[in-house]
Write an enzyme that holds these catalytic residues in place. Structure first.
Site, PDB file in Angstrom:
ATOM      1  N   GLY A  65      39.049  62.471 -31.861  1.00  0.00           N
ATOM      2  CA  GLY A  65      38.494  62.513 -33.207  1.00  0.00           C
ATOM      3  C   GLY A  65      37.205  61.720 -33.276  1.00  0.00           C
ATOM      4  N   CYS A  92      41.914  60.666 -25.886  1.00  0.00           N
ATOM      5  CA  CYS A  92      40.652  60.126 -26.386  1.00  0.00           C
ATOM      6  C   CYS A  92      40.881  59.243 -27.622  1.00  0.00           C
ATOM      7  CB  CYS A  92      39.649  61.248 -26.641  1.00  0.00           C
ATOM      8  SG  CYS A  92      37.962  60.618 -26.608  1.00  0.00           S
ATOM      9  N   TYR A  93      40.490  59.686 -28.823  1.00  0.00           N
ATOM     10  CA  TYR A  93      40.782  58.853 -29.999  1.00  0.00           C
ATOM     11  C   TYR A  93      42.274  58.519 -30.040  1.00  0.00           C
ATOM     12  CZ  TYR A  93      41.368  57.269 -34.781  1.00  0.00           C
ATOM     13  OH  TYR A  93      41.705  56.525 -35.876  1.00  0.00           O
ATOM     14  N   HIS A 179      39.462  64.409 -21.956  1.00  0.00           N
ATOM     15  CA  HIS A 179      40.006  65.560 -22.674  1.00  0.00           C
ATOM     16  C   HIS A 179      40.642  66.559 -21.705  1.00  0.00           C
ATOM     17  CE1 HIS A 179      38.443  64.785 -26.742  1.00  0.00           C
ATOM     18  NE2 HIS A 179      37.490  64.130 -26.097  1.00  0.00           N
ATOM     19  N   GLU A 181      42.458  69.000 -22.380  1.00  0.00           N
ATOM     20  CA  GLU A 181      42.583  70.336 -22.969  1.00  0.00           C
ATOM     21  C   GLU A 181      41.373  71.216 -22.697  1.00  0.00           C
ATOM     22  OE1 GLU A 181      42.020  67.535 -24.500  1.00  0.00           O
ATOM     23  OE2 GLU A 181      40.845  67.752 -26.344  1.00  0.00           O
ATOM     24  N   SER A 233      45.363  98.655 -41.037  1.00  0.00           N
ATOM     25  CA  SER A 233      43.917  98.868 -40.908  1.00  0.00           C
ATOM     26  C   SER A 233      43.603  99.595 -39.613  1.00  0.00           C
ATOM     27  CB  SER A 233      43.214  97.520 -40.911  1.00  0.00           C
ATOM     28  OG  SER A 233      43.553  96.809 -39.732  1.00  0.00           O
ATOM     29  N   GLY A 234      44.606  99.712 -38.743  1.00  0.00           N
ATOM     30  CA  GLY A 234      44.341 100.244 -37.417  1.00  0.00           C
ATOM     31  C   GLY A 234      44.038  99.128 -36.421  1.00  0.00           C
ATOM     32  N   GLY A 235      43.831  97.911 -36.930  1.00  0.00           N
ATOM     33  CA  GLY A 235      43.546  96.763 -36.063  1.00  0.00           C
ATOM     34  C   GLY A 235      44.822  96.187 -35.448  1.00  0.00           C
ATOM     35  N   VAL A 236      44.638  95.236 -34.539  1.00  0.00           N
ATOM     36  CA  VAL A 236      45.769  94.685 -33.789  1.00  0.00           C
ATOM     37  C   VAL A 236      46.749  93.938 -34.700  1.00  0.00           C
ATOM     38  CG1 VAL A 236      46.425  93.196 -31.861  1.00  0.00           C
ATOM     39  CG2 VAL A 236      44.206  94.354 -31.841  1.00  0.00           C
ATOM     40  N   ASP A 237      46.210  93.082 -35.570  1.00  0.00           N
ATOM     41  CA  ASP A 237      47.094  92.188 -36.319  1.00  0.00           C
ATOM     42  C   ASP A 237      48.029  92.938 -37.257  1.00  0.00           C
ATOM     43  OD1 ASP A 237      45.549  90.395 -34.979  1.00  0.00           O
ATOM     44  OD2 ASP A 237      44.345  89.829 -36.714  1.00  0.00           O
ATOM     45  N   SER A 238      47.474  93.831 -38.081  1.00  0.00           N
ATOM     46  CA  SER A 238      48.367  94.520 -39.015  1.00  0.00           C
ATOM     47  C   SER A 238      49.309  95.454 -38.257  1.00  0.00           C
ATOM     48  CB  SER A 238      47.579  95.273 -40.089  1.00  0.00           C
ATOM     49  OG  SER A 238      46.791  96.303 -39.541  1.00  0.00           O
ATOM     50  N   SER A 239      48.858  96.014 -37.124  1.00  0.00           N
ATOM     51  CA  SER A 239      49.729  96.910 -36.354  1.00  0.00           C
ATOM     52  C   SER A 239      50.926  96.165 -35.775  1.00  0.00           C
ATOM     53  CB  SER A 239      48.960  97.550 -35.197  1.00  0.00           C
ATOM     54  OG  SER A 239      47.850  98.250 -35.679  1.00  0.00           O
ATOM     55  N   LYS A 385      45.840  84.730 -31.323  1.00  0.00           N
ATOM     56  CA  LYS A 385      45.548  86.136 -31.029  1.00  0.00           C
ATOM     57  C   LYS A 385      46.168  86.616 -29.704  1.00  0.00           C
ATOM     58  CE  LYS A 385      42.982  89.714 -32.375  1.00  0.00           C
ATOM     59  NZ  LYS A 385      42.798  90.146 -33.763  1.00  0.00           N
TER      60      LYS A 385
HETATM   61  N1  GLN Z   1      35.234  58.230 -31.666  1.00  0.00           N
HETATM   62  C1  GLN Z   1      35.912  57.757 -30.492  1.00  0.00           C
HETATM   63  C2  GLN Z   1      34.898  57.327 -29.416  1.00  0.00           C
HETATM   64  O1  GLN Z   1      33.734  57.495 -29.594  1.00  0.00           O
HETATM   65  C3  GLN Z   1      36.809  58.860 -29.943  1.00  0.00           C
HETATM   66  C4  GLN Z   1      36.016  60.061 -29.472  1.00  0.00           C
HETATM   67  C5  GLN Z   1      36.862  61.265 -29.195  1.00  0.00           C
HETATM   68  O2  GLN Z   1      38.042  61.330 -29.501  1.00  0.00           O
HETATM   69  N2  GLN Z   1      36.252  62.281 -28.623  1.00  0.00           N
HETATM   70  O3  GLN Z   1      35.270  56.780 -28.403  1.00  0.00           O
END
Ligand code: GLN
Length: 530
Positions: A65, A92-93, A179, A181, A233-239, A385
Site C-alpha cells: 500500500g 511490502c506494506y 512483491h 504477486e 448479449s452473446g458475450g461470454v459472461d451472460s452466456s 474472467k
Molecule cells: N509505502 C510503503 C513504502 O514505501 C509500502 C510500499 C508498498 O507497499 N509498495 O515502503
C-alpha cells in the site's frame, strides 16, 4: 460479499482473505491464490477480528500500500487477528505493518528500492522451499524494517533491505518486503504456493468443477420454484451465467436476446442455435432491428448514436420482460429473479459489493410504470474472467463462444463512421466476416485481444477494379492487444494475413476499394473509432 459459511458448507468455500491496504496489486494477490486452487477474496482492513473470523478464513494475506505504517491514520488490521493462530503473510506494506504491530520498528530508509533486486533467501524457511538461495525479486518501497519483532528471524535480505523477509518463531506469521504477486519476482508464484501449502498447510480444492457444484447448489436454494429471466448479449459472461442458472433450475429460466440489427454476421444464429443447443437454455429472440434503425436514421455523431442505442436497448429489453412477466402471470407463475453476469473485478471496484440486491430494471428510464422489480442472481460475482471461461468449458459450452473476443454492446453501431443504414451495415458485416475468418484461420484469435473492423462510410477514394474506375469506401482493421483495455498496443499482424484480408475484402465486397491498417496504440487512439 458471500454469506457466512456454516458448518455444513464444504471446506473449499473457506477463503484465504487478502486485506487490501490500498495496493495496486490486491486483486493480483487474490488471483495468484486462486491459481493455486484455493478460494480467495479481498477484504477491507476496517473489518473487526470478529467479522473476519466469521468467514472462517484459512489464511490471511496483508497487501502492499502507499502509506507508511508510522503515519497517523495509516491502515492496520485488527490486532486480535495476530493472536488467532491463523497463518498470516504480509507483503511490502503488509510486511512493515506486521513488523510494527509485533514490536519491531519501521522507518524511512532514506532511499528507495524500486524494481528489480537480488535477494538472498534462507532455503530452509517454508516460504522458500524449492527455490534457489539467490533470486530476482521485485521491490517498491521507501520504508524499511529497522528492528525485527521479538521472536522473529531474518529469512531474506537484499542490497536495499537488510531485513527483506522474516518469520516468527511461535506464530504462523511471515512477511516479505518484495512483491511475490508480480511476474517480475522470479519465484513469486512459488512463494505464494509455499505460503499456502507448506507454511499454512492448506490443500488445493478450488477448481471449475467445485465452483460449478457450489454455484448450482446456491442458485437452487435461492430460486426455489420461482421463474428467472436473463438478458443474453452473446458475450461470454451472460452466456456462462445463463448456462449455470439453467443447469440449476432448468426451464424455470427464460433468456431474452434482443436483435438490435447491429449484430455481426451469424451472431444471432450462434446464440439461437449453437448456444441454445450446447446449454439447453430457452431463448426468446425479439427482432427490434427496425426500431433501432428508425431511431438512428440520419444520426452521425458518435455520442448521440451510443445514447440512442443505449436508450432503445433498455426499452426493447423492458418490453420483452414485460411481455414475459404478463405471460407467466396468466399461467399463474411469477418471475422473481433477473440473472446478471457481474464479475468479481466489478464488485471489487464498486466498493466490495455492498450494493442493494433489489433493482428496478427500468431505473434509468423516466416515466415508466414501476411494475418490474426483480431480485438479482449474480452467479459469477466471485469470479475472475479466466475462471468464468474455465467454468464455461466445464459446463460444456463451445470453445469459440467461451474464447470469444469482447464486442461492444452497441455492436456494429459504433463501427460505421457516418450513417447507420441497412446498406452500410451489410457492407461492414461482409468485411468483418472476412477479417474474422482469416484471423481464425491464421490461429490468431487468442493472441489478439480484439480486432474492430471500421467502415468509413463518409469517405470515398478513387480506385480501379476490373479496369473500371471506382469511387468506393475504405475499411479499417484495428487489431489490438491489451491486459485490461485501459491501454493497448496495435497487434503486428503478419504481412501474409494482411494480404489475404485485403485481397478478399476488395474482391468480395464491391463497395470497398481500399483496406487500411490502424497502427495506433491507446493512448492516443481508443480501441473503437466511435
Ligand atoms: N509505502 C510503503 C513504502 O514505501 C509500502 C510500499 C508498498 O507497499 N509498495 O515502503
Amino acid at each position: 460479499m458471500l454469506e457466512d459459511v456454516n458448518e455444513s458448507s464444504p471446506d473449499w468455500v473457506r477463503p484465504v482473505l487478502v486485506f487490501d491496504m490500498g495496493a495496486q496489486t490486491a486483486q493480483l494477490i487474490a488471483r495468484r491464490v486462486r491459481e493455486a486452487h484455493i478460494y480467495s477474496e479481498i477484504v477491507s482492513p476496517k473489518l473487526s477480528a470478529e467479522q473476519i473470523l466469521a468467514r472462517k478464513p484459512l489464511a490471511l494475506i496483508v497487501s502492499g500500500g502507499p502509506h507508511s505504517v508510522y503515519e497517523d491514520g495509516s491502515p492496520h488490521i485488527d490486532p486480535e487477528l495476530l493472536k488467532s493462530g491463523i497463518p498470516i503473510l504480509g507483503i511490502c506494506y503488509g510486511f512493515q505493518m506486521l513488523t510494527q504491530m509485533l514490536g519491531g520498528e519501521v522507518a524511512s530508509a532514506g532511499r528507495h528500492e524500486y524494481g528489480k533486486a537480488e535477494a538472498t533467501v534462507a532455503t530452509d524457511c517454508p516460504l522458500f522451499a524449492d527455490t534457489p538461495g539467490e533470486q530476482v525479486v521485485w521491490m517498491s518501497h521507501n520504508d524499511e524494517a529497522k528492528v525485527l519483532p521479538s521472536g522473529a528471524k531474518v529469512v531474506a535480505s537484499s542490497p536495499g533491505a537488510q531485513i527483506a523477509a522474516f518469520e516468527i518463531e511461535d506464530h504462523p506469521i511471515w512477511g516479505v518486503q518484495w512483491h511475490p504477486e508480480v511476474r517480475h519476482s522470479e519465484y513469486g508464484s512459488q512463494l505464494i504456493k509455499n505460503f499456502l501449502f507448506n507454511a499454512a498447510g492448506l490443500e488445493p480444492n478450488w477448481d471449475p468443477q467445485s465452483i460449478k457444484e457450489h454455484e448450482i447448489r446456491q442458485i437452487r436454494e435461492k430460486v426455489g420454484n420461482a421463474r428467472v429471466i436473463c438478458g443474453l448479449s452473446g458475450g461470454v459472461d451472460s452466456s456462462v451465467a445463463a448456462a449455470l442458472v439453467h443447469r440449476a433450475v432448468g426451464d424455470q429460466l427464460t433468456c431474452i436476446f434482443v436483435d438490435h440489427g447491429l449484430l455481426r454476421e451469424g451472431e444471432r444464429e450462434q446464440v439461437e442455435r449453437d448456444y441454445a443447443a450446447s446449454s439447453g437454455v430457452k431463448i426468446v429472440t425479439v427482432d427490434e432491428s427496425e426500431r433501432f434503425l428508425n431511431a438512428l436514421a440520419g444520426v452521425k455523431e458518435p455520442e448521440q448514436k451510443r445514447k440512442i442505442i443505449g436508450r432503445e436497448f433498455i426499452r426493447a429489453f423492458e418490453d420483452a420482460q414485460r411481455a414475459l412477466v404478463k405471460e407467466a402471470g396468466e399461467a399463474g407463475e411469477e418471475i422473481k429473479f433477473l440473472v446478471q453476469g457481474t464479475l468479481y473485478p466489478d464488485v471489487v471496484e464498486s466498493g466490495g459489493g455492498e450494493g442493494s440486491a433489489n433493482i428496478k430494471s427500468h431505473h434509468n428510464v423516466g416515466g415508466l410504470p414501476e411494475d418490474l422489480s426483480f431480485e438479482l442472481i449474480e452467479p459469477l460475482r466471485t469470479l475472475f474472467k479466466d475462471e468464468v471461461r474455465a467454468l464455461g468449458i466445464e459446463l460444456g459450452l463451445p470453445e469459440n463462444l467461451v474464447w470469444r473476443q469482447p464486442f461492444p454492446g452497441p455492436g456494429l453501431g459504433v463501427r460505421i463512421l457516418g450513417e447507420l443504414t441497412k446498406e452500410n451495415l451489410a457492407i461492414l458485416r461482409a468485411a468483418d466476416r472476412i477479417v474474422r475468418e482469416e484471423l481464425t484461420a491464421a490461429g490468431l484469435d487468442r493472441q489478439i485481444w480484439q480486432c474492430p473492423v471500421v467502415l468509413l462510410a463518409d469517405v470515398r477514394s478513387v480506385g480501379v477494379q476490373g479496369d473500371a474506375r471506382t469511387y468506393g469506401h475504405p475499411i479499417v482493421i484495428r487489431p489490438v492487444v491489451t491486459e485490461d483495455a485501459m491501454t493497448a498496443d496495435w497487434f503486428r499482424l503478419p504481412y501474409e494475413v494482411l494480404e489475404r484480408i485485403s485481397n478478399r475484402i476488395t474482391g468480395d465486397v464491391p463497395e470497398i476499394n481500399r483496406v487500411v491498417l490502424d497502427c495506433t496504440s491507446k493512448p492516443p487512439g481508443t480501441i473503437e473509432w466511435e
